[in-house]
Design a protein around this motif. Sequence first.
Motif, PDB file in Angstrom:
ATOM      1  N   SER A 166       0.830  -1.209   0.000  1.00  0.00           N
ATOM      2  CA  SER A 166       0.000   0.000   0.000  1.00  0.00           C
ATOM      3  C   SER A 166       0.859   1.251   0.000  1.00  0.00           C
ATOM      4  O   SER A 166       0.497   2.278  -0.597  1.00  0.00           O
ATOM      5  CB  SER A 166      -0.933   0.003   1.217  1.00  0.00           C
ATOM      6  OG  SER A 166      -0.182  -0.037   2.422  1.00  0.00           O
ATOM      7  N   GLU A 167       2.015   1.198   0.664  1.00  0.00           N
ATOM      8  CA  GLU A 167       2.914   2.348   0.708  1.00  0.00           C
ATOM      9  C   GLU A 167       3.568   2.585  -0.651  1.00  0.00           C
ATOM     10  O   GLU A 167       3.721   3.730  -1.085  1.00  0.00           O
ATOM     11  CB  GLU A 167       3.980   2.133   1.782  1.00  0.00           C
ATOM     12  CG  GLU A 167       3.414   2.110   3.193  1.00  0.00           C
ATOM     13  CD  GLU A 167       4.395   1.623   4.239  1.00  0.00           C
ATOM     14  OE1 GLU A 167       4.105   1.784   5.437  1.00  0.00           O
ATOM     15  OE2 GLU A 167       5.450   1.063   3.863  1.00  0.00           O
ATOM     16  N   ALA A 168       3.959   1.499  -1.329  1.00  0.00           N
ATOM     17  CA  ALA A 168       4.567   1.638  -2.651  1.00  0.00           C
ATOM     18  C   ALA A 168       3.564   2.217  -3.641  1.00  0.00           C
ATOM     19  O   ALA A 168       3.892   3.113  -4.433  1.00  0.00           O
ATOM     20  CB  ALA A 168       5.089   0.292  -3.140  1.00  0.00           C
ATOM     21  N   LEU A 169       2.318   1.723  -3.585  1.00  0.00           N
ATOM     22  CA  LEU A 169       1.316   2.177  -4.546  1.00  0.00           C
ATOM     23  C   LEU A 169       0.760   3.548  -4.203  1.00  0.00           C
ATOM     24  O   LEU A 169       0.062   4.159  -5.019  1.00  0.00           O
ATOM     25  CB  LEU A 169       0.180   1.151  -4.638  1.00  0.00           C
ATOM     26  CG  LEU A 169       0.589  -0.247  -5.115  1.00  0.00           C
ATOM     27  CD1 LEU A 169      -0.638  -1.105  -5.382  1.00  0.00           C
ATOM     28  CD2 LEU A 169       1.473  -0.182  -6.355  1.00  0.00           C
ATOM     29  N   ALA A 170       1.075   4.060  -3.020  1.00  0.00           N
ATOM     30  CA  ALA A 170       0.637   5.407  -2.643  1.00  0.00           C
ATOM     31  C   ALA A 170       1.587   6.478  -3.168  1.00  0.00           C
ATOM     32  O   ALA A 170       1.272   7.675  -3.109  1.00  0.00           O
ATOM     33  CB  ALA A 170       0.519   5.519  -1.125  1.00  0.00           C
ATOM     34  N   LEU A 171       2.746   6.073  -3.680  1.00  0.00           N
ATOM     35  CA  LEU A 171       3.694   7.047  -4.215  1.00  0.00           C
ATOM     36  C   LEU A 171       3.100   7.753  -5.432  1.00  0.00           C
ATOM     37  O   LEU A 171       2.351   7.160  -6.210  1.00  0.00           O
ATOM     38  CB  LEU A 171       5.000   6.357  -4.603  1.00  0.00           C
ATOM     39  CG  LEU A 171       5.819   5.749  -3.457  1.00  0.00           C
ATOM     40  CD1 LEU A 171       6.994   4.962  -4.013  1.00  0.00           C
ATOM     41  CD2 LEU A 171       6.306   6.846  -2.507  1.00  0.00           C
ATOM     42  N   THR A 172       3.430   9.012  -5.594  1.00  0.00           N
ATOM     43  CA  THR A 172       2.931   9.804  -6.728  1.00  0.00           C
ATOM     44  C   THR A 172       4.091  10.211  -7.634  1.00  0.00           C
ATOM     45  O   THR A 172       5.261   9.978  -7.325  1.00  0.00           O
ATOM     46  CB  THR A 172       2.208  11.064  -6.234  1.00  0.00           C
ATOM     47  OG1 THR A 172       3.157  11.916  -5.572  1.00  0.00           O
ATOM     48  CG2 THR A 172       1.084  10.705  -5.269  1.00  0.00           C
ATOM     49  N   GLY A 173       3.735  10.869  -8.732  1.00  0.00           N
ATOM     50  CA  GLY A 173       4.747  11.330  -9.666  1.00  0.00           C
ATOM     51  C   GLY A 173       5.731  12.290  -9.033  1.00  0.00           C
ATOM     52  O   GLY A 173       6.849  12.472  -9.542  1.00  0.00           O
ATOM     53  N   ARG A 174       5.346  12.883  -7.917  1.00  0.00           N
ATOM     54  CA  ARG A 174       6.244  13.806  -7.219  1.00  0.00           C
ATOM     55  C   ARG A 174       7.493  13.091  -6.703  1.00  0.00           C
ATOM     56  O   ARG A 174       8.524  13.724  -6.468  1.00  0.00           O
ATOM     57  CB  ARG A 174       5.479  14.470  -6.066  1.00  0.00           C
ATOM     58  CG  ARG A 174       6.190  15.668  -5.458  1.00  0.00           C
ATOM     59  CD  ARG A 174       5.282  16.432  -4.507  1.00  0.00           C
ATOM     60  NE  ARG A 174       4.365  17.295  -5.261  1.00  0.00           N
ATOM     61  CZ  ARG A 174       3.080  17.081  -5.400  1.00  0.00           C
ATOM     62  NH1 ARG A 174       2.514  16.038  -4.849  1.00  0.00           N
ATOM     63  NH2 ARG A 174       2.318  17.913  -6.086  1.00  0.00           N
ATOM     64  N   ALA A 175       7.409  11.773  -6.526  1.00  0.00           N
ATOM     65  CA  ALA A 175       8.557  11.009  -6.021  1.00  0.00           C
ATOM     66  C   ALA A 175       9.551  10.664  -7.124  1.00  0.00           C
ATOM     67  O   ALA A 175      10.615  10.118  -6.843  1.00  0.00           O
ATOM     68  CB  ALA A 175       8.072   9.729  -5.352  1.00  0.00           C
ATOM     69  N   ALA A 176       9.209  10.949  -8.394  1.00  0.00           N
ATOM     70  CA  ALA A 176      10.074  10.580  -9.516  1.00  0.00           C
ATOM     71  C   ALA A 176      10.951  11.769  -9.947  1.00  0.00           C
ATOM     72  O   ALA A 176      10.470  12.901 -10.004  1.00  0.00           O
ATOM     73  CB  ALA A 176       9.218  10.116 -10.690  1.00  0.00           C
ATOM     74  N   PRO A 177      12.236  11.504 -10.257  1.00  0.00           N
ATOM     75  CA  PRO A 177      12.917  10.217 -10.041  1.00  0.00           C
ATOM     76  C   PRO A 177      13.128   9.978  -8.551  1.00  0.00           C
ATOM     77  O   PRO A 177      13.213  10.935  -7.777  1.00  0.00           O
ATOM     78  CB  PRO A 177      14.255  10.420 -10.771  1.00  0.00           C
ATOM     79  CG  PRO A 177      14.495  11.904 -10.701  1.00  0.00           C
ATOM     80  CD  PRO A 177      13.140  12.536 -10.815  1.00  0.00           C
ATOM     81  N   LEU A 178      13.198   8.717  -8.148  1.00  0.00           N
ATOM     82  CA  LEU A 178      13.297   8.408  -6.733  1.00  0.00           C
ATOM     83  C   LEU A 178      14.544   9.035  -6.120  1.00  0.00           C
ATOM     84  O   LEU A 178      15.639   8.930  -6.685  1.00  0.00           O
ATOM     85  CB  LEU A 178      13.342   6.892  -6.511  1.00  0.00           C
ATOM     86  CG  LEU A 178      12.054   6.100  -6.752  1.00  0.00           C
ATOM     87  CD1 LEU A 178      12.227   4.678  -6.237  1.00  0.00           C
ATOM     88  CD2 LEU A 178      10.851   6.746  -6.110  1.00  0.00           C
ATOM     89  N   PRO A 179      14.410   9.660  -4.965  1.00  0.00           N
ATOM     90  CA  PRO A 179      15.575  10.222  -4.267  1.00  0.00           C
ATOM     91  C   PRO A 179      16.333   9.129  -3.527  1.00  0.00           C
ATOM     92  O   PRO A 179      15.925   7.962  -3.523  1.00  0.00           O
ATOM     93  CB  PRO A 179      14.929  11.203  -3.284  1.00  0.00           C
ATOM     94  CG  PRO A 179      13.600  10.564  -2.968  1.00  0.00           C
ATOM     95  CD  PRO A 179      13.150   9.902  -4.247  1.00  0.00           C
TER      96      PRO A 179
END
Length: 311
Positions: A166-179
């Motif tokens: 659920s935490e992985a699928l809650a990520l949004t485009g704001r997290a890209a590219p991953l820090p």
Amino acid sequence: MSDSLAISPGQRDALAGWLDHLRALDGAADNTIAAYRGDVAGFLAFMAGHHGEAAGRAALAAVTLGDMRAWMAHERARGIGPRALARALSAVKSFYRWLSERDGFDATAVLATRSPKFTRKLPRPLAEDAAEALIATAETQTGEVWIGARDAAVVTLLYCCGLRISEALALTGRAAPLPEVLRITGKGGKERLVPVLPAARAAVAAYLRLCPHPMAPDAPLFRGARGGALNPRQVQKAVERARAQLGLPASATPHAMRHSFATHLLDAGGDLRAIQELLGHASLSTTQAYTAVDTARLMEVYRASHPRARS
């Protein structure tokens, strides 16, 4: 008659007040609130039927140990297992602690009710080579290259970062590219910082290069075939097909990758408290179960980290 109709207005208000308290002060997650509402509403509906009427809020103070036993026997007769019944009883006790403090009555009959015994199922982590093989094989379970890259990226995040699905699928485009470090909001709205390994960043970057859907900051990072938010069931299906191809047991699930993350970190010398923080566990005992460690391994960790053990 539904549970909500069987409960008096006063009892419905009490239940709503308790749930509001859980949301506001305890930061309970929506899924937790929904489960608690169902458990306590079912209990209150049973008591209304047991006593032949939907009594008011004051009647809750009169519940006896015999009433509690009757409710538990009724639940068992409905086929409710000991684990689910223990969870429901825990919810009822929590409700009664809150209610008795506000209404000023003795809730001993409810709070003293013994929980049914059940055997806790320990999670089964995968071996390191099996975890790696599962990720690689999950990528091949579809004819769409970008969907295969997506599934591999999600499962890599579970294994490399210890995220819940659920935490992985809650990520949004704001997290890209991953820090290099992700701020994750977990159960109960609690935030934690999770380092992101290069392998996870690379897997997500590969997926993003192939994803045909535009990646707006507020849009889900992981997309379904039509561009909407990815349903966790799709990831589960990819893993199911991969484990069947590899001959892995049914315990090889997406959530098992989180267990594997914790176990492999501890095996490599990781500190149990640090792993607890990475997983977002409130209790160290929960982390111990996730890592499937034995007593000897725990003693090694304690001897290496406790000041008195090193003196």
